[in-house]
Design a protein around this motif. Structure first.
Motif, PDB file in Angstrom:
ATOM      1  N   ALA A 266       7.592   2.136   5.860  1.00 56.05           N
ATOM      2  CA  ALA A 266       7.003   3.468   5.704  1.00 56.05           C
ATOM      3  C   ALA A 266       6.222   3.590   4.400  1.00 56.05           C
ATOM      4  N   PHE A 267       6.536   2.752   3.401  1.00 52.44           N
ATOM      5  CA  PHE A 267       5.859   2.803   2.107  1.00 52.44           C
ATOM      6  C   PHE A 267       4.641   1.873   2.049  1.00 52.44           C
ATOM      7  N   LEU A 268       4.294   1.220   3.155  1.00 51.53           N
ATOM      8  CA  LEU A 268       3.290   0.158   3.113  1.00 51.53           C
ATOM      9  C   LEU A 268       1.972   0.612   2.496  1.00 51.53           C
ATOM     10  N   SER A 269       1.396   1.696   2.986  1.00 55.39           N
ATOM     11  CA  SER A 269       0.093   2.133   2.461  1.00 55.39           C
ATOM     12  C   SER A 269       0.200   2.558   1.002  1.00 55.39           C
ATOM     13  N   GLN A 270       1.288   3.221   0.650  1.00 54.16           N
ATOM     14  CA  GLN A 270       1.456   3.658  -0.742  1.00 54.16           C
ATOM     15  C   GLN A 270       1.600   2.449  -1.668  1.00 54.16           C
ATOM     16  N   TRP A 271       2.422   1.482  -1.285  1.00 58.30           N
ATOM     17  CA  TRP A 271       2.538   0.263  -2.080  1.00 58.30           C
ATOM     18  C   TRP A 271       1.196  -0.440  -2.185  1.00 58.30           C
ATOM     19  N   ARG A 272       0.481  -0.511  -1.068  1.00 55.44           N
ATOM     20  CA  ARG A 272      -0.782  -1.256  -1.055  1.00 55.44           C
ATOM     21  C   ARG A 272      -1.801  -0.606  -1.982  1.00 55.44           C
ATOM     22  N   LEU A 273      -1.856   0.722  -1.996  1.00 50.89           N
ATOM     23  CA  LEU A 273      -2.806   1.400  -2.873  1.00 50.89           C
ATOM     24  C   LEU A 273      -2.571   1.003  -4.326  1.00 50.89           C
ATOM     25  N   PHE A 274      -1.333   1.084  -4.780  1.00 51.30           N
ATOM     26  CA  PHE A 274      -1.067   0.796  -6.192  1.00 51.30           C
ATOM     27  C   PHE A 274      -1.052  -0.706  -6.473  1.00 51.30           C
ATOM     28  N   ALA A 275      -0.789  -1.518  -5.474  1.00 51.28           N
ATOM     29  CA  ALA A 275      -0.938  -2.961  -5.651  1.00 51.28           C
ATOM     30  C   ALA A 275      -2.398  -3.301  -5.918  1.00 51.28           C
ATOM     31  N   VAL A 276      -3.309  -2.659  -5.171  1.00 48.35           N
ATOM     32  CA  VAL A 276      -4.742  -2.876  -5.372  1.00 48.35           C
ATOM     33  C   VAL A 276      -5.196  -2.313  -6.714  1.00 48.35           C
ATOM     34  N   LEU A 277      -4.726  -1.119  -7.059  1.00 52.38           N
ATOM     35  CA  LEU A 277      -5.158  -0.483  -8.306  1.00 52.38           C
ATOM     36  C   LEU A 277      -4.611  -1.192  -9.539  1.00 52.38           C
ATOM     37  N   ASP A 278      -3.360  -1.644  -9.486  1.00 50.62           N
ATOM     38  CA  ASP A 278      -2.670  -2.116 -10.687  1.00 50.62           C
ATOM     39  C   ASP A 278      -2.455  -3.624 -10.734  1.00 50.62           C
ATOM     40  N   ALA A 279      -2.633  -4.315  -9.612  1.00 47.42           N
ATOM     41  CA  ALA A 279      -2.267  -5.733  -9.518  1.00 47.42           C
ATOM     42  C   ALA A 279      -0.832  -5.954 -10.010  1.00 47.42           C
ATOM     43  N   ASP A 280       0.034  -5.017  -9.671  1.00 47.77           N
ATOM     44  CA  ASP A 280       1.431  -5.053 -10.093  1.00 47.77           C
ATOM     45  C   ASP A 280       2.171  -6.106  -9.264  1.00 47.77           C
ATOM     46  N   PRO A 281       2.729  -7.150  -9.904  1.00 51.02           N
ATOM     47  CA  PRO A 281       3.400  -8.201  -9.129  1.00 51.02           C
ATOM     48  C   PRO A 281       4.507  -7.681  -8.222  1.00 51.02           C
ATOM     49  N   LEU A 282       5.258  -6.677  -8.692  1.00 48.44           N
ATOM     50  CA  LEU A 282       6.343  -6.141  -7.879  1.00 48.44           C
ATOM     51  C   LEU A 282       5.804  -5.498  -6.607  1.00 48.44           C
ATOM     52  N   LEU A 283       4.720  -4.721  -6.723  1.00 57.91           N
ATOM     53  CA  LEU A 283       4.183  -4.023  -5.560  1.00 57.91           C
ATOM     54  C   LEU A 283       3.395  -4.962  -4.658  1.00 57.91           C
ATOM     55  N   VAL A 284       2.698  -5.934  -5.229  1.00 52.61           N
ATOM     56  CA  VAL A 284       2.020  -6.932  -4.399  1.00 52.61           C
ATOM     57  C   VAL A 284       3.049  -7.682  -3.564  1.00 52.61           C
ATOM     58  N   ALA A 285       4.154  -8.070  -4.187  1.00 49.69           N
ATOM     59  CA  ALA A 285       5.218  -8.763  -3.449  1.00 49.69           C
ATOM     60  C   ALA A 285       5.826  -7.858  -2.391  1.00 49.69           C
ATOM     61  N   ALA A 286       5.975  -6.565  -2.696  1.00 49.95           N
ATOM     62  CA  ALA A 286       6.538  -5.632  -1.716  1.00 49.95           C
ATOM     63  C   ALA A 286       5.644  -5.521  -0.495  1.00 49.95           C
TER      64      ALA A 286
END
Length: 586
Positions: A266-286
């Motif tokens: 359910a968090f996929l799009s939200q994680w993806r947005l901030f993974a793209v914006l921040d290149a955050d390893p935790l969120l990219v992995a999520a």
């Protein structure tokens, strides 16, 4: 989630700015969902609640306006929206509100209005003149709801943000300044986010489906970019609380999902947005982990991608986060440890010590430990002393002492003495009072009382071993001697050894150790602490649950271990993977 930038153009497979694999994954799922909508007969449409009817319209518009969909430009998809809109309009009251679980509800109506506004943006993005009649009907639905949402109230924390987001959408649609001003009044209360990155309801369900999407809308539409940091913190915490199977920890929730499993997809799009914006390893992995599992509701994620081109971008390169981690949420009273292939959660942050009731809106779970090792899942470890029907152990907090996590609880029961002479009533009439466990017309507060106490301290340690982990649970008791039951509830699907049948479909470990195995993954547990009439194998859910005929069951297969408070309780949970062991043990 609604944080649009430029319209997406995801049809061009050669576009390096588009993650074509991700796009096609969502389109395939959304097309299948559209097929299901198209198979609905009139009776099925007429049975839909307002929120589901509006979501179906949005889903159909997503595939019809997506060039990569096989329903792109489909006359059949457009025609299928007509009965849905007719049904939706029939459900809207003259004041603009809808009924649902709650009657004449501004917040429940806000969900439908938000989806109507998002559908209108899909129409505007497409530029398709064939959709104008549909758009006019959607505008009418939204416009009729606006006055009631402008003045309406709420009754849960997350409702504030859903209502405020709907008002912001309506402001963009109708241009009425009062709508945005009202949204800002709600925001002026301050967002209920804590230092753990959790909202006050501590609910993965409401964070994913309500609060995060609403705050992302308000960050843009209300000119509050600071809200992005609130969402970012929640998403990082949620990622840290997601296990290898994609389940988000919910034991600490104050809402109904404390009793449920929640899919992190359910968090996929939200994680993806901030993974793209921040290149955050935790969120990219999520995101990468979420995409290795079936994506729930891909049609909703497709609509979000169509409205925000950033979601179509390829994931940035980022180093993999550490395979082992420890996440502490001090406000929530929860610690999660990932080590040796195991995920161990310890929880002591319930609300029961402040509000000693089992009720909606409180974190009242009596589960204080959970463990997953591969496919072997111990969903709940619970301890219930037999102490005047006061129910299972619920810690009044969690603290760290060296390598141990410490949970404590103290409870009291009273025997009441005769009333002093000046408090006696010749007619035998005394106040009906609650004495902490039950009610009676005895004027308890005016009587001397003899108190009985039971103190419980639980210490939990998890260490890595050569083939997995060892979790040690040690409990010590003070006060009135009594018996206790330890309930270990394992997920259905495994095989047990070393145990015997117990009462009511449970299993019993009287002595030695038992084991639970799924494939090569095993949790060994024990030792047993004896059996006999002085230690009945009965888990006491507490009088608050039992008196009205309720239950406090955790789904799965429960193993009971019994004992007495006159000796320490010790439980060892050895989780490991045994290559080649297979399913042979029974």
């Amino acid at each position: 989630m609604t944080t649009p930038a430029a319209p997406a153009t995801p049809a061009a497979d050669a576009d390096p700015a588009v993650d074509v694999g991700y796009l096609h994954l969502l389109v395939a799922g959304a097309d299948a969902a559209a097929d299901a909508h198209l198979r609905r007969g009139p009776g099925q449409v007429a049975a839909l609640p307002h929120r589901e009817a509006m979501r179906a319209v949005k889903d159909l518009l997503a595939v019809r306006t997506c060039p990569a969909s096989r329903h792109a430009g489909s006359a059949r998809a457009l025609a299928a929206t007509a009965p849905l809109l007719e049904h939706l309009e029939s459900l809207q009251h003259p004041d603009g509100l809808f009924d649902g679980d709650n009657l004449a509800s501004p917040p429940d109506s806000s969900f439908t209005v938000t989806d109507a506004c998002l559908a209108l943006r899909l129409v505007a993005r497409s530029g398709d003149p064939e959709l104008e009649d549909l758009a006019q009907r959607l505008r009418g639905t939204a416009r009729r709801a606006a006055p009631a949402l402008l003045t309406g109230g709420v009754h849960t924390p997350n409702h504030r943000w859903e209502l405020a987001a709907a008002l912001a959408h309506l402001h963009e649609l109708l241009g009425e300044p009062a709508l945005l001003e009202r949204a800002r009044q709600w925001l002026a209360e301050g967002v209920d986010a804590d230092a753990d990155g959790q909202y006050s309801e501590r609910s993965a369900n409401y964070a994913a489906h309500v609060t995060n999407p609403a705050l992302l809308t308000l960050a843009r539409a209300a000119g509050r970019p600071d809200l992005l940091d609130v969402v970012r913190a929640n998403l990082r915490t949620t990622a840290a609380l997601t296990d290898a199977a994609g389940e988000v920890e919910t034991v600490h929730s104050r809402r109904q999902d404390q009793r449920e499993r929640f899919d992190a997809g359910a968090f996929l799009s939200q994680w993806r947005l901030f993974a793209v914006l921040d290149a955050d390893p935790l969120l990219v992995a999520a995101v990468r982990a979420a995409l290795r599992r079936p994506v729930p509701a891909p049609e909703h994620h497709l609509a979000e991608l169509l409205l925000d081109e950033r979601l179509a971008r390829p994931l940035p390169d980022a180093p993999a986060p550490p395979a082992e981690s420890r996440t502490a949420l001090p406000v929530s009273g929860l610690v999660r440890t990932v080590t040796g292939g195991s995920t161990v959660t310890v929880f002591g942050g319930g609300d029961h010590h402040r509000f000693p009731v089992v009720a909606s809106g409180l974190a009242h779970s009596s589960t204080f430990l959970r463990l997953r090792h591969g496919r072997a899942v111990l969903d709940a470890v619970r301890l219930s002393p037999h102490f005047f029907g006061t129910g299972p152990f619920r810690a009044d907090g969690l603290r760290e002492d060296g390598d141990a996590l410490v949970l404590r609880e103290s409870r009291t029961a009273r025997y009441y003495q005769p009333l002093p002479p000046q408090r006696r009533s010749p007619a035998g009439e005394y106040r009906l009072e609650h004495e902490g466990r039950f009610h009676a017309a005895m004027s308890f507060s005016q009587r001397p009382a003899d108190e009985l106490h039971l103190g419980t301290e639980v210490r939990v340690r998890t260490t890595r071993t050569g083939d997995g982990t060892l979790t040690e649970v040690d409990a010590a008791f003070t006060g009135t001697p009594t018996s206790w039951v330890l309930a270990l509830t394992f997920r259905d699907g495994g095989r047990f050894s070393g145990v015997q049948p117990g009462p009511g479909g449970t299993l019993l470990l009287a002595e030695g150790t038992g084991a639970y195995r799924v494939g090569d993954d095993e949790v060994e547990f024990g030792p047993g602490h004896g059996a006999g009439p002085d230690r009945p194998a009965r888990f006491d859910p507490g009088e608050q649950v039992a008196y009205p005929g309720g239950a406090d069951d955790v789904p799965g297969r429960t193993v009971l271990i019994t004992g007495r408070t006159t000796a320490p309780l010790r439980l060892l949970l050895r989780a490991r993977t045994l290559p080649g062991a297979g399913e042979g043990r029974s």
